[in-house]
Write an enzyme that holds these catalytic residues in place. Structure first.
Site, PDB file in Angstrom:
ATOM      1  CE  LYS A 123      12.535  76.993  58.990  1.00 46.58           C
ATOM      2  NZ  LYS A 123      13.291  78.060  59.596  1.00 46.58           N
ATOM      3  NE  ARG A 138      16.591  85.438  57.951  1.00 51.38           N
ATOM      4  CZ  ARG A 138      16.167  84.643  58.892  1.00 51.38           C
ATOM      5  NH1 ARG A 138      16.377  83.361  58.804  1.00 51.38           N
ATOM      6  NH2 ARG A 138      15.555  85.127  59.940  1.00 51.38           N
ATOM      7  CD  GLU A 188      17.803  74.130  46.818  1.00 50.62           C
ATOM      8  OE1 GLU A 188      18.974  74.302  46.483  1.00 50.62           O
ATOM      9  OE2 GLU A 188      16.875  74.918  46.538  1.00 50.62           O
ATOM     10  CE  LYS A 192      16.773  75.333  57.132  1.00 53.10           C
ATOM     11  NZ  LYS A 192      18.017  76.087  57.313  1.00 53.10           N
ATOM     12  CD  GLU A 246      22.539  78.788  54.196  1.00 54.68           C
ATOM     13  OE1 GLU A 246      21.618  79.268  53.499  1.00 54.68           O
ATOM     14  OE2 GLU A 246      22.476  78.671  55.425  1.00 54.68           O
ATOM     15  NE  ARG A 295      18.303  82.715  51.632  1.00 54.79           N
ATOM     16  CZ  ARG A 295      16.980  82.801  51.765  1.00 54.79           C
ATOM     17  NH1 ARG A 295      16.419  82.605  52.953  1.00 54.79           N
ATOM     18  NH2 ARG A 295      16.217  83.100  50.727  1.00 54.79           N
TER      19      ARG A 295
END
Ligand SMILES: [Zn+2]
Lengths: 529, 349
Positions: free
Chosen positions: A398, A247, A225, A227, A275, A232
Site C-alpha cells: 500500500k 478484517r 489500483e 487504496k 472494501e 475491508r
C-alpha cells in the site's frame, strides 16, 4: 494456571520474534487441550466478557488489603492498570493452587452467575490462591481486558510448528465464529478440513507500506489500483447463504444488508475480497459517511438511504466452491472481471478499476490524485502472486498519500497508561485564533520513547496548573500534527474533529507565533471534509 | 525550638550549626551516604561513617572528611549526634540528633531487609523521624532475597548454557555489588563495566566480601568469556559499549521493575525487582519501630504517604528536598554516574 503464567512471562520477557514463537510452540506441545484451546481463543481476541464491575473488584481488593479507596486510586494512577494494581496491593496468597487455566476460566463463569456475597467470597478466595502473575492474569480475565503482545501471525506460526501443519491451513482453521464452548482442540486444529464450516472466511492478506516505488523493479510485473478508504470485508456466498466478515474477524453480515442481494447475481461457492464503501451512486462517499454504520448492530432505514454501501471488489478467493488463492493474481483478477462485468447498477458490487501506468513516475502522479478519487492512496499487487495469509512483505504494497498536516502548540498533557504509566504521552493541541488558543485535537502517538521522556521532563518543569491527572502547560512546544481526514463537529470548540491524528514531528525550530490558525483548519475542512 | 529545620540548602540543625545531606555549599555537612543526590561537592567540611568514607572520597576527590563509627556519640555544639545503620548501601547511615532530650532522626535512604553486604538497618527510637518514601505506595512489595538469588542465577545459567552473555544493568554503588554477592560463581566469570569496577574496587579494598571480577577493556578476549555475567550501569546497557556482547540477554535490577509498564518500557529481556529502598511494608514497619509521633516524608510519593500516615494517627508533614523525587528524570539528564539507583529516571532511561 502456572503453565499459562509461565508462557505469559516468557512472551512478556522478550521482544525477539523467534523466542516468542518458541515459547508458544513449547506451550502448544505440552499444555492440556482445554488450556491450549482457551489460549488460542484469548490470543485471538476471543476473551470472556466482563461480568463483574471494576468498581466491585476495586472495593473488594482494597478492603482485603486493608487500604482506603483513595490510596487504591492513587496506586492505580501510578500503575495504570486495574488488574495489575489489584494483584500488587493484595497480601501474598496463603494457599497454592495447581488448577489449570481452563479451571479458572470455568470458575470465573460460575462465580459471575452467583449472588453477590458468594461471588465476592469466591473471588477473594481465588486471589488468595494465586501468586504474582497468576493473580494478575486471573484478574485480567475477570475484567475482560486480557490482551497480549502476540500477533495472529506469530501464534499461527507456533501452532503450525506444534501441530505439524502448514501455516496457511492453521490460519484458515482459526478463522470464523468459534469459541472454546462451541469447539474442541481436536476439532479446531485436527479433524476434517478447514472448509467444512460454510461460514468460515479465508485469512485476509494484508499489504505492507511502500516507501519508494522504485524498489518494486519492473513496472510490468505490477498491477495498480486505488487504496479505498472504507472497511475491508470478505463476502462469502455458499450454500444459499451469505456471510460478511470484517478484517477484525467480526461477522458483520447484518450491519450491511445491502450486500445480501449479491446472491441474486453471483453463483454459490463465491468468495470476494473488497472494501465496503458508502456510495453516492457514482462515487465513494468519505469515510465520515460510513462512520455512523460502524457501531450499529442493526441499521435504521434512514441510513440505508443517506449512506448506502457497496462492496468495492478487488479479489476473488473462491470460485465454484474451489479455493483459488494459489492462482496468480492476474488470473484471479480476470476471473473477477468476468464475474462482475455487466452487472446492473442496483447490484451492490463494483469492480475496483485498474490504475493504468507505464512508469514509476506515472505512479507518483496517480498517488497525488488519490484524494480527488476518494481514495487514500495506491495499492500495488504483483501480477504473479498468490493470495497470501496475514501481512507478508513482497507481493502486496500500500502506498498511502501523505497525511494532511497542521502545526499546533501543546496546551495540555496527561500521563499514559500501562506501558507508559509514568510518562506524559497524551497531549492536547491548539491552533491560534487571533490572540486566543483554540484546542482542536488530542494525539498520543508518533514520538519515540526518547522524545516522550524529553517532553515529560519538560512538562514537569513547565506545568501551569493541574486538573487531576491533566497538566496545563506553557504553550511553547510546537508539533506538526498529521491526520487522515477531517469532519465538522459541533461538539468541539474548534468545530472540527480529526481522523487518526498523530504527532509527525516535534518542531523545535518553530516559535508558537508561527503555528497555524483556526482559519487554516476551516480551509482544510472545506477542501477535505 | 525544633531540633532540625528545613532550609533551601538542606536539613539544618541550629543547635549544632550543621547541615545533613545539603545540596548547596555549607560550612559543615553530615552525609548519610555516598549517592550523588546526597553527597555533593563544595562543602567546607564533611562527616560520614568510616565505612562510607572511601566511596565519598573516591567520588568527591580531596575533601576535608572526618569519620565516625556506627553508634559512636559525638557532641557538635549543642547537639548530640550519632550515626546508625540504614541498610541502604555499604556504610549508609541514619543520623540521630539529640538536643535538650528531644531526639530527631534523619533516615537518609534505607531498606529494612538484609542484603548481605550493607550493615543491616536498625530502628532508632526518636520523637521525630524524617523518612524517605521513594516507594511509598502499597503496590511496592519486594521479592525476597532468596527468590532474587534464584531468579538472577537461573537467568544467568540459562544464558550461559546457550553461550550468550547476561548483561545486567545495576547502579554502580550498592546495587552492582549486591548483585555480585548473590551470584553463583560456578556458573561462569563475572565481567564489569569500568564505572562499576571502580566502585567495586574501592569497596573490595575496604574488605567487603566480593567475588573476583574482570573489567571489560578493549583488549579483553570476549570469546574466552562466552556466557559471562556482565554488570554494567543502566545507562551503559543502551550504549554502543553494550553492542560488543552481541546477542546478549539483558536485564535491569530495580524496584521500579515491580511495575509491568515500566519494565516493558525499559525494553530489557528481564526486570528483577531489587531495590535498596524500603518497600511499602518496610516503610510502615520502620516508622512504627522508631516510636516517633511526628514523621516528615521527603522524596517519593510524599503526598499520598503523608495522608496515609495521618490516617494512621501520626503527625505527618512533607519536606521538599533536592533528593531524587517522583518526577521522571531522563537518565541522560542525571548529573553523574552514581545517581541514586532507584530514581525513576534510572528505570525509564
Ligand atoms: Zn541512595
Amino acid at each position: 494456571m502456572k503453565d499459562f503464567a509461565a508462557l505469559y512471562g516468557r512472551l512478556d520477557q522478550t521482544t525477539r520474534t523467534n523466542a516468542k514463537v518458541a515459547a508458544l510452540a513449547d506451550y502448544f506441545r505440552t499444555a492440556p487441550d482445554a488450556d491450549k484451546l482457551w489460549t488460542v481463543a484469548l490470543f485471538s481476541g476471543r476473551r470472556p466478557r466482563r461480568t463483574i464491575t471494576a468498581t466491585s473488584l476495586r472495593d473488594w481488593a482494597a478492603e482485603r488489603a486493608g487500604l482506603p479507596l483513595w490510596l487504591f486510586e492513587e496506586s492505580y494512577g501510578i500503575v495504570g492498570d486495574l488488574s495489575e494494581t489489584i494483584a500488587l496491593i493484595l497480601p501474598p496468597p496463603s494457599k497454592d493452587s495447581d488448577q489449570p487455566l481452563s479451571y479458572w476460566i470455568a470458575r470465573l463463569r460460575e462465580l459471575s452467575a452467583l449472588p453477590e456475597p458468594e461471588r465476592k467470597a469466591g473471588i477473594l478466595d481465588a486471589w488468595d490462591s494465586l501468586p504474582g502473575s497468576e493473580r494478575f492474569l486471573f484478574t485480567k480475565l475477570l475484567t475482560g481486558s486480557f490482551r497480549v503482545g502476540v500477533s495472529q501471525t506469530l501464534m499461527t506460526k507456533a501452532l503450525a510448528q506444534a501441530t505439524d501443519q502448514p501455516e496457511t491451513e492453521v490460519a484458515h482453521r482459526l478463522m470464523g465464529d468459534w469459541t472454546p464452548e462451541t469447539t474442541t482442540w481436536a476439532r479446531l486444529l485436527h479433524e476434517g478440513e478447514a472448509r467444512d464450516d460454510s461460514a468460515r472466511p479465508y485469512p485476509f492478506y494484508l499489504a505492507y507500506q511502500l516507501e519508494d516505488p522504485a524498489d518494486l523493479g519492473d513496472p510490468a510485473d505490477w498491477f495498480a489500483e486505488r487504496k479505498w478508504d472504507g472497511i475491508r470485508g470478505q463476502l462469502i456466498l455458499r450454500e444459499g447463504k451469505h456471510h460478511l466478515w470484517s478484517r477484525g474477524e467480526d461477522l458483520i453480515t447484518d450491519r450491511f444488508p445491502e450486500l445480501a442481494r449479491a446472491i441474486d447475481w453471483l453463483p454459490h461457492g463465491t468468495v470476494l475480497d473488497g472494501e465496503i464503501l458508502a456510495w453516492d451512486g457514482d462515487h465513494p462517499m468519505t469515510f465520515n459517511a460510513l462512520q455512523p454504520r460502524i457501531g450499529r448492530k442493526t441499521v435504521p432505514k434512514s441510513l440505508l438511504t443517506t449512506a448506502p454501501v457497496v462492496l468495492m471488489t478487488y479479489d476473488l478467493l473462491e470460485q465454484d466452491g474451489h479455493d483459488i488463492r494459489p492462482v496468480p493474481f492476474q488470473d484471479r483478477r480476470q476471473r473477477l472481471e468476468a464475474l462482475l462485468t455487466g452487472l446492473p447498477p442496483e447490484a451492490p458490487l463494483r469492480l475496483s478499476p485498474p490504475v493504468p501506468f507505464a512508469t514509476v513516475d506515472d505512479l507518483r502522479e496517480e498517488r497525488l490524485r488519490a484524494r480527488e478519487e476518494g481514495a487514500e492512496g495506491l495499492m500495488l499487487k504483483r501480477r504473479s502472486s498468490p493470495y497470501g495469509t496475514g501481512r507478508k512483505k513482497g507481493d502486496w504494497w500500500k502506498w498511502k498519500v501523505d497525511p494532511l498536516t497542521i502545526d499546533a502548540v501543546m496546551v495540555y498533557a496527561q500521563a499514559g497508561s500501562g506501558r507508559r504509566a509514568n510518562l506524559f504521552t497524551d497531549f492536547t493541541f491548539a491552533v491560534r485564533n487571533g490572540n486566543e488558543l483554540v484546542p482542536f485535537t488530542k494525539a498520543y502517538s508518533g514520538l519515540t520513547d526518547a522524545e516522550f521522556r524529553q517532553i515529560t521532563a519538560w512538562v514537569n518543569k513547565h506545568t501551569v496548573q493541574k486538573f487531576g491527572p491533566v497538566r496545563q502547560v506553557e504553550p511553547v512546544q510546537v508539533f506538526e500534527i498529521g491526520f487522515e481526514g477531517i469532519q465538522a463537529s459541533p461538539r468541539h470548540k474548534s468545530g472540527v474533529a480529526l481522523r487518526f491524528p498523530r504527532m509527525l514531528r516535534w518542531r523545535h525550530d518553530k516559535p508558537v507565533n508561527e503555528i497555524d490558525t483556526l482559519d487554516t483548519l476551516r480551509e482544510i475542512l472545506a477542501a477535505h471534509g | 525550638m525544633n531540633v532540625l529545620t528545613f532550609t533551601d540548602r538542606g536539613i539544618y540543625c541550629p543547635a549544632g550549626d550543621f547541615h545533613i545531606d545539603p545540596w548547596r555549599p555549607v560550612p559543615r555537612a553530615l552525609l548519610t551516604h555516598g549517592h550523588s543526590d546526597h553527597a555533593r561537592g563544595g562543602m567546607d567540611t564533611y562527616l560520614s561513617t568510616d565505612l562510607a568514607a572511601p566511596v565519598i572520597r573516591h567520588r568527591l576527590g580531596p575533601i576535608r572528611l572526618d569519620t565516625i563509627r556506627y553508634g559512636e556519640p559525638r557532641q557538635i555544639g549543642g547537639a548530640k549526634v550519632s550515626f546508625h545503620p540504614a541498610g541502604h548501601v555499604p556504610g549508609s547511615a541514619q543520623i540521630r540528633v539529640e538536643v535538650g532530650g528531644e531526639v530527631w532522626v534523619v533516615s537518609g535512604d534505607y531498606k529494612v531487609v538484609d542484603d548481605g553486604l550493607s550493615t543491616p538497618w536498625e530502628p532508632v527510637r526518636c520523637h521525630a523521624f524524617i523518612s524517605e518514601c521513594t516507594f511509598g505506595l502499597p503496590v511496592f512489595r519486594w521479592t525476597p532475597q532468596e527468590e532474587l538469588r534464584d531468579q538472577v542465577n537461573g537467568w544467568w545459567a540459562q544464558n550461559a548454557s546457550e553461550g550468550r552473555f547476561s548483561l545486567l544493568g545495576a547502579y554502580s554503588l550498592g546495587k552492582a555489588q549486591r548483585v555480585m554477592h548473590l551470584l553463583d560463581p560456578s556458573i561462569g566469570p563475572i565481567l564489569t563495566h569500568g564505572a562499576v569496577e571502580a566502585v567495586t574496587q574501592v569497596l573490595r579494598d575496604q574488605g567487603m566480601p566480593l567475588p573476583p571480577t574482570t573489567r571489560v577493556t578493549p583488549d579483553l578476549d570476549l570469546k574466552a568469556h562466552a556466557g559471562a555475567m556482565v554488570i554494567a550501569t543502566p545507562s551503559a546497557l543502551n550504549s554502543t559499549w553494550a553492542r560488543k556482547f552481541g546477542n546478549a540477554s539483558t536485564a535491569v535490577a530495580s524496584g521500579w521493575m515491580a511495575l509491568r509498564g515500566i519494565r516493558r518500557r525499559r525494553g530489557t529481556d528481564r526486570g528483577f525487582v531489587m531495590s535498596d529502598h524500603a518497600d511499602w511494608p518496610g516503610l510502615n514497619e520502620a516508622i512504627r519501630a522508631t516510636g516517633a509521633e511526628k514523621v516528615f516524608v521527603t522524596h517519593g510519593y510524599t503526598a499520598a504517604f503523608r495522608r496515609w500516615l495521618e490516617e494512621q494517627g501520626y503527625d505527618a508533614g512533607i519536606v521538599s528536598t533536592d533528593y531524587a523525587g517522583e518526577e521522571v528524570l531522563a537518565h541522560d539528564e542525571a548529573p553523574k554516574d552514581i545517581i541514586d539507583e532507584d530514581a525513576p529516571g534510572g528505570a525509564v532511561a
